[in-house]
Write a protein that holds these residues in place. Sequence first.
Motif, PDB file in Angstrom:
ATOM      1  N   ILE A  79       0.837  -1.206   0.000  1.00  0.00           N
ATOM      2  CA  ILE A  79       0.000   0.000   0.000  1.00  0.00           C
ATOM      3  C   ILE A  79       0.871   1.255   0.000  1.00  0.00           C
ATOM      4  O   ILE A  79       0.589   2.222  -0.721  1.00  0.00           O
ATOM      5  CB  ILE A  79      -0.961  -0.016   1.207  1.00  0.00           C
ATOM      6  CG1 ILE A  79      -2.035  -1.101   0.998  1.00  0.00           C
ATOM      7  CG2 ILE A  79      -1.628   1.346   1.410  1.00  0.00           C
ATOM      8  CD1 ILE A  79      -2.951  -1.325   2.183  1.00  0.00           C
ATOM      9  N   GLU A  80       1.965   1.238   0.782  1.00  0.00           N
ATOM     10  CA  GLU A  80       2.868   2.396   0.798  1.00  0.00           C
ATOM     11  C   GLU A  80       3.483   2.629  -0.579  1.00  0.00           C
ATOM     12  O   GLU A  80       3.542   3.771  -1.053  1.00  0.00           O
ATOM     13  CB  GLU A  80       3.978   2.190   1.841  1.00  0.00           C
ATOM     14  CG  GLU A  80       4.893   3.413   1.955  1.00  0.00           C
ATOM     15  CD  GLU A  80       6.014   3.218   2.973  1.00  0.00           C
ATOM     16  OE1 GLU A  80       6.339   4.189   3.669  1.00  0.00           O
ATOM     17  OE2 GLU A  80       6.563   2.099   3.045  1.00  0.00           O
ATOM     18  N   ARG A  81       3.923   1.550  -1.238  1.00  0.00           N
ATOM     19  CA  ARG A  81       4.520   1.688  -2.580  1.00  0.00           C
ATOM     20  C   ARG A  81       3.526   2.276  -3.571  1.00  0.00           C
ATOM     21  O   ARG A  81       3.903   2.988  -4.500  1.00  0.00           O
ATOM     22  CB  ARG A  81       4.991   0.322  -3.107  1.00  0.00           C
ATOM     23  CG  ARG A  81       6.247  -0.212  -2.468  1.00  0.00           C
ATOM     24  CD  ARG A  81       6.879  -1.331  -3.298  1.00  0.00           C
ATOM     25  NE  ARG A  81       5.987  -2.457  -3.568  1.00  0.00           N
ATOM     26  CZ  ARG A  81       5.839  -3.517  -2.763  1.00  0.00           C
ATOM     27  NH1 ARG A  81       6.515  -3.582  -1.613  1.00  0.00           N
ATOM     28  NH2 ARG A  81       5.022  -4.504  -3.099  1.00  0.00           N
ATOM     29  N   LEU A  82       2.243   1.981  -3.366  1.00  0.00           N
ATOM     30  CA  LEU A  82       1.200   2.444  -4.284  1.00  0.00           C
ATOM     31  C   LEU A  82       0.631   3.806  -3.889  1.00  0.00           C
ATOM     32  O   LEU A  82      -0.376   4.236  -4.440  1.00  0.00           O
ATOM     33  CB  LEU A  82       0.086   1.392  -4.365  1.00  0.00           C
ATOM     34  CG  LEU A  82       0.520   0.078  -5.039  1.00  0.00           C
ATOM     35  CD1 LEU A  82      -0.508  -1.017  -4.797  1.00  0.00           C
ATOM     36  CD2 LEU A  82       0.741   0.281  -6.535  1.00  0.00           C
ATOM     37  N   LYS A 124      -5.023   7.031  -1.346  1.00  0.00           N
ATOM     38  CA  LYS A 124      -4.949   6.928  -2.809  1.00  0.00           C
ATOM     39  C   LYS A 124      -5.380   5.534  -3.261  1.00  0.00           C
ATOM     40  O   LYS A 124      -6.117   5.376  -4.249  1.00  0.00           O
ATOM     41  CB  LYS A 124      -3.523   7.224  -3.277  1.00  0.00           C
ATOM     42  CG  LYS A 124      -3.357   7.192  -4.798  1.00  0.00           C
ATOM     43  CD  LYS A 124      -1.927   7.508  -5.203  1.00  0.00           C
ATOM     44  CE  LYS A 124      -1.788   7.443  -6.722  1.00  0.00           C
ATOM     45  NZ  LYS A 124      -0.374   7.654  -7.133  1.00  0.00           N
ATOM     46  N   PHE A 125      -4.922   4.519  -2.526  1.00  0.00           N
ATOM     47  CA  PHE A 125      -5.188   3.122  -2.883  1.00  0.00           C
ATOM     48  C   PHE A 125      -6.689   2.853  -2.956  1.00  0.00           C
ATOM     49  O   PHE A 125      -7.175   2.200  -3.884  1.00  0.00           O
ATOM     50  CB  PHE A 125      -4.514   2.222  -1.837  1.00  0.00           C
ATOM     51  CG  PHE A 125      -4.558   0.744  -2.126  1.00  0.00           C
ATOM     52  CD1 PHE A 125      -3.996   0.220  -3.279  1.00  0.00           C
ATOM     53  CD2 PHE A 125      -5.136  -0.126  -1.220  1.00  0.00           C
ATOM     54  CE1 PHE A 125      -4.017  -1.143  -3.535  1.00  0.00           C
ATOM     55  CE2 PHE A 125      -5.169  -1.499  -1.457  1.00  0.00           C
ATOM     56  CZ  PHE A 125      -4.610  -2.004  -2.628  1.00  0.00           C
ATOM     57  N   MET A 126      -7.444   3.394  -1.976  1.00  0.00           N
ATOM     58  CA  MET A 126      -8.877   3.102  -1.924  1.00  0.00           C
ATOM     59  C   MET A 126      -9.749   4.247  -2.433  1.00  0.00           C
ATOM     60  O   MET A 126     -10.988   4.178  -2.357  1.00  0.00           O
ATOM     61  CB  MET A 126      -9.293   2.718  -0.504  1.00  0.00           C
ATOM     62  CG  MET A 126      -9.217   3.828   0.518  1.00  0.00           C
ATOM     63  SD  MET A 126      -9.617   3.255   2.204  1.00  0.00           S
ATOM     64  CE  MET A 126     -11.372   2.901   2.052  1.00  0.00           C
ATOM     65  N   ASN A 127      -9.104   5.301  -2.955  1.00  0.00           N
ATOM     66  CA  ASN A 127      -9.834   6.435  -3.537  1.00  0.00           C
ATOM     67  C   ASN A 127     -10.733   7.126  -2.510  1.00  0.00           C
ATOM     68  O   ASN A 127     -11.896   7.423  -2.760  1.00  0.00           O
ATOM     69  CB  ASN A 127     -10.650   5.990  -4.760  1.00  0.00           C
ATOM     70  CG  ASN A 127     -11.246   7.172  -5.511  1.00  0.00           C
ATOM     71  OD1 ASN A 127     -10.682   8.260  -5.526  1.00  0.00           O
ATOM     72  ND2 ASN A 127     -12.402   6.964  -6.131  1.00  0.00           N
ATOM     73  N   TRP A 128     -10.166   7.380  -1.331  1.00  0.00           N
ATOM     74  CA  TRP A 128     -10.874   8.123  -0.271  1.00  0.00           C
ATOM     75  C   TRP A 128      -9.916   9.197   0.218  1.00  0.00           C
ATOM     76  O   TRP A 128      -8.931   8.903   0.883  1.00  0.00           O
ATOM     77  CB  TRP A 128     -11.261   7.176   0.868  1.00  0.00           C
ATOM     78  CG  TRP A 128     -11.875   7.854   2.068  1.00  0.00           C
ATOM     79  CD1 TRP A 128     -11.218   8.231   3.211  1.00  0.00           C
ATOM     80  CD2 TRP A 128     -13.252   8.221   2.261  1.00  0.00           C
ATOM     81  NE1 TRP A 128     -12.104   8.804   4.091  1.00  0.00           N
ATOM     82  CE2 TRP A 128     -13.361   8.811   3.540  1.00  0.00           C
ATOM     83  CE3 TRP A 128     -14.402   8.095   1.480  1.00  0.00           C
ATOM     84  CZ2 TRP A 128     -14.565   9.285   4.050  1.00  0.00           C
ATOM     85  CZ3 TRP A 128     -15.616   8.574   1.987  1.00  0.00           C
ATOM     86  CH2 TRP A 128     -15.686   9.156   3.256  1.00  0.00           C
ATOM     87  N   ILE A 172       3.340   0.062  10.652  1.00  0.00           N
ATOM     88  CA  ILE A 172       2.310  -0.307   9.677  1.00  0.00           C
ATOM     89  C   ILE A 172       1.367   0.864   9.437  1.00  0.00           C
ATOM     90  O   ILE A 172       1.057   1.212   8.286  1.00  0.00           O
ATOM     91  CB  ILE A 172       1.511  -1.538  10.169  1.00  0.00           C
ATOM     92  CG1 ILE A 172       2.390  -2.789  10.196  1.00  0.00           C
ATOM     93  CG2 ILE A 172       0.292  -1.780   9.275  1.00  0.00           C
ATOM     94  CD1 ILE A 172       1.766  -3.949  10.975  1.00  0.00           C
ATOM     95  N   GLN A 173       0.909   1.499  10.517  1.00  0.00           N
ATOM     96  CA  GLN A 173      -0.049   2.599  10.376  1.00  0.00           C
ATOM     97  C   GLN A 173       0.592   3.817   9.713  1.00  0.00           C
ATOM     98  O   GLN A 173      -0.080   4.559   8.988  1.00  0.00           O
ATOM     99  CB  GLN A 173      -0.655   2.942  11.745  1.00  0.00           C
ATOM    100  CG  GLN A 173      -1.532   1.800  12.283  1.00  0.00           C
ATOM    101  CD  GLN A 173      -2.154   2.127  13.624  1.00  0.00           C
ATOM    102  OE1 GLN A 173      -3.142   2.852  13.702  1.00  0.00           O
ATOM    103  NE2 GLN A 173      -1.579   1.591  14.697  1.00  0.00           N
TER     104      GLN A 173
END
Length: 375
Positions: free
Chosen positions: A73-76, A81-85, A133-134
């Motif tokens: 998720i961090e790389r993306l 951004k990943f979940m479009n929120w 992680i967070q």
Amino acid sequence: MTKFSFTRTAQDGRARTGVIETARGAIRTPAFMPVGTAATVKAMLPGSVRETGADILLGNTYHLMLRPTAERIERLGGLHKFMNWERPVLTDSGGFQVMSLAALRKLTEKGVTFKSHIDGSKHEITPERSMEIQRMLGSDIVMCFDECPALPASRARISESMQLSMRWAARSKEAFGDRPGHALFGIQQGGLEEDLRAESAAALREIGFDGYAVGGLAVGEGQEAMFGCLDFAAGQLPEDRPRYLMGVGKPDDIVGTVARGIDMMDCVLPSRSGRTGQAFTRRGVLNIKNARHADDPRPLDERCGCPACRQYSRAYLHHVFRSQEIIASMLMTWHNLHYYQDLMAGMRDAISANRFAAFEADFHAARAEGDIEPL
């Protein structure tokens, strides 16, 4: 960057309304946070969740670290951004899911090792790893890593667990570091014991957090015991910081917790119930599976403004649910989330107008009427 802040704008009895400011936008309190366990509120598009009135979503550290992993998720580009929120996200610490889902968990002073419920792979979460992680997820509100014993449990077990959680809270604060625009919440533990809750609150105050959660409730103790605990627990936490009750709940739970000074809450109930055919309305809960709805042209709730109520009948919702059509989960979930956000807006307005007691009485009176008569 906007600093994290909390401003109380009105109080009526112990019920409070206000605004939490974050770098990604304001959160109106009391706030209900829909749960996006795996970077999605099930059966909903992010824009639709926002349309219901939600200011903030909850993401789940345990599930996301296992799949697709925090590193991915961090790389993306981070969770938003990943979940479009693009609005605020709160992530839990993973502690509750380790307790309830993980197989063969082993608890030590350092942290918890466990096997994934997905594939049996071995993992470790410590306060430091939870903060990492967070951070990789990019959470706006980060929760301390804590240990949450299931109730009922012995006083000795609850005390031991609470003291471990307070040591972990100190380690979480140190590992969190200085992150302008992001907030760290401490989590009060202590079961239903007033003195243990007070000891926990004192330890958290000494460490110092941006907000404070009441943890370890809604784990099987029942509403009466939960309210009894909140009668003292909420007031033990600082008045000038947000108070978050984790994992609550049913609509009458939520109204009762706001009456006791809680500002934030989350629960899977509106989305999970929607997928199983239950709709929350002003007049209580109805089950769309029931045959009485098969010929009913009326909406779930004639006063609700959600798409399910504006554009579809009970008969249609009954049909698509019985036919296992995906649109049934979408419409029922949308309705339930809309109902929950309407409830929060109604409480905010009532507190601001100094009429919360009347709101509470009307809420219970409407539910006592039960669903409309069958045709």
